[in-house]
Design an enzyme around this catalytic site. Structure first.
Site, short mmCIF file in Angstrom:
data_model
loop_
_atom_site.label_atom_id
_atom_site.label_comp_id
_atom_site.label_asym_id
_atom_site.label_seq_id
_atom_site.Cartn_x
_atom_site.Cartn_y
_atom_site.Cartn_z
N TYR A 1 36.94 54.88 3.87
CA TYR A 1 36.30 55.69 4.91
C TYR A 1 36.05 54.78 6.10
CZ TYR A 1 32.92 59.19 6.73
OH TYR A 1 32.25 60.14 7.48
N LYS B 1 40.34 57.57 5.58
CA LYS B 1 39.74 58.71 6.27
C LYS B 1 39.33 58.11 7.60
CE LYS B 1 35.67 61.73 6.06
NZ LYS B 1 35.14 61.44 7.40
N GLY C 1 39.39 62.23 11.04
CA GLY C 1 37.97 62.44 10.72
C GLY C 1 37.13 63.08 11.81
N ASP D 1 36.66 66.13 13.95
CA ASP D 1 37.17 67.50 14.04
C ASP D 1 37.61 67.85 15.46
OD1 ASP D 1 36.00 67.28 11.59
OD2 ASP D 1 34.51 68.85 11.88
N GLU D 2 36.93 67.24 16.45
CA GLU D 2 37.20 67.52 17.86
C GLU D 2 38.64 67.21 18.26
OE1 GLU D 2 34.78 65.86 16.45
OE2 GLU D 2 32.98 65.72 17.65
O1 MN9 Z 1 33.59 64.09 8.09
C1 MN9 Z 1 32.63 64.16 10.20
N1 MN9 Z 1 32.07 62.92 10.57
C2 MN9 Z 1 30.84 62.63 10.25
C3 MN9 Z 1 33.73 63.93 9.24
O2 MN9 Z 1 30.12 63.34 9.62
C4 MN9 Z 1 30.35 61.31 10.71
C5 MN9 Z 1 33.15 64.94 11.40
O3 MN9 Z 1 33.59 66.16 10.92
C6 MN9 Z 1 32.08 65.15 12.47
O4 MN9 Z 1 30.93 65.68 11.92
C7 MN9 Z 1 32.57 66.09 13.57
C8 MN9 Z 1 31.53 66.27 14.67
O5 MN9 Z 1 31.48 65.12 15.48
O6 MN9 Z 1 33.77 65.66 14.07
#
Ligand code: MN9
Length: 298
Positions: A134, A162, A184, A186-187
């Site tokens: 990760y 990840k 990782g 989502d944006e």
């Molecule tokens: O699992 C998530 N990262 C964290 C991946 O929780 C640090 C992302 O999905 C974020 O929550 C997302 C929003 O910034 O991209």
């Protein structure tokens, strides 16, 4: 390694008022996600509040999720912990349950790259499962260079990363070595896929799994304009949600949709009533106004 691809929600962990794992809503959420066509789930990571739970409770979560998952879907269990013994215990438990892979953040602390590489080597050797590292520099990663990532990915049993960062050039260089990479943030999923990611793991997949599945299918079919438009719709939801504390906001929305997300674990706090009202108002004036998570299910 080719089997590790597609859309994997970073599953939220429903927590009851006593701060304990609540399996009923977890099963309900899994059912919804699998019906939406997700390829598997990633459990007890950052979104799943794994590091905030005891080893025993994390094992209960893994047992519930694996028992409720069809055989053809992947379950990746985040086993990261401050103690290597705990991580190994969680990893071996996941292997006994039939998990598809384990994953781990590096242990938190002022460690050198060599220390971290040794930690991952021992963990990967001790658990009879593929390991996905990760990578998230925003949470203080002790490795950030391409050679360091390539070295980690070349370790026996380590399949890849990840990858939670916006530097997608670096990501693509590691991917070029053949390592498995899950996007990782989502944006930027569409951009990650364009640069070669095998799939994505993320928080917002809990709320709008259909959109992420559709984005992934469009991208793998080469329909990049369609994929970009889905990403833009997803980002409308992300940007309005990020105005609030993220994990309690997501749990509140899941609860509105009829799946009791419950509370969040310390040091986080639930949304205040005023925040919940503002979140509902923001959703009501968005393109998600009609979504099941946009308002209380009454
Ligand atoms: O699992 C998530 N990262 C964290 C991946 O929780 C640090 C992302 O999905 C974020 O929550 C997302 C929003 O910034 O991209």
């Amino acid at each position: 390694m080719d089997q590790f691809k597609g859309i994997l929600p970073a599953l939220i962990t429903p927590i009851d008022e006593d701060g304990k794992f609540n399996p009923g809503p977890c099963e309900k959420l899994l059912d919804r996600l699998y019906h939406a066509g997700v390829d598997g789930v990633y459990i007890c990571g950052t979104t799943g509040e794994g590091l905030l739970q005891t080893v025993a409770q994390r094992q209960r979560v893994a047992e519930t999720v694996i028992a409720a998952s069809p055989r053809d879907r992947k379950v990746i269990v985040h086993v990261g912990a401050s103690s290597l013994d705990d991580a190994i215990e969680l990893g071996r438990h996941a292997a006994r349950l039939g998990a598809s892979a384990i994953s781990s953040l590096p242990p938190a602390g002022p460690f050198s790259f060599d220390d971290i590489a040794r930690w991952y080597r021992i963990l990967a050797e001790a658990c009879d499962l593929p390991l996905l590292i990760y990578f998230m520099p925003a949470s203080g990663s002790p490795f950030t260079s391409i050679p360091q990532m390539l070295e980690l990915c070349a370790t026996p049993n380590i399949i890849g990363l990840k990858y939670t960062d916006h530097d997608l050039y670096k990501m693509s260089e590691v991917r070029r070595s053949g390592a498995v990479i899950f996007n990782g943030y989502d944006e930027v999923l569409v951009a990650g896929l364009l640069m070669g990611a095998c799939g994505g793991i993320g928080s917002f997949y809990n709320l709008v799994p259909e959109l992420f599945v559709a984005l992934y299918r469009a991208a793998t079919a080469g329909q990049w304009e369609a994929a970009r438009q889905i990403q833009s719709r997803i980002n409308e939801l992300i940007s309005l949600t990020l105005k609030f504390p993220l994990f309690p906001a997501m749990k509140t929305m899941l609860t509105w949709s009829g799946i009791d997300g419950g509370t969040v674990l310390a040091p986080r706090r639930p949304l205040t009533e005023a925040e919940a009202d503002r979140l509902a108002a923001a959703l009501a004036t968005s393109s998600f106004a009609e979504a099941p998570f946009a308002r209380p299910d009454v």
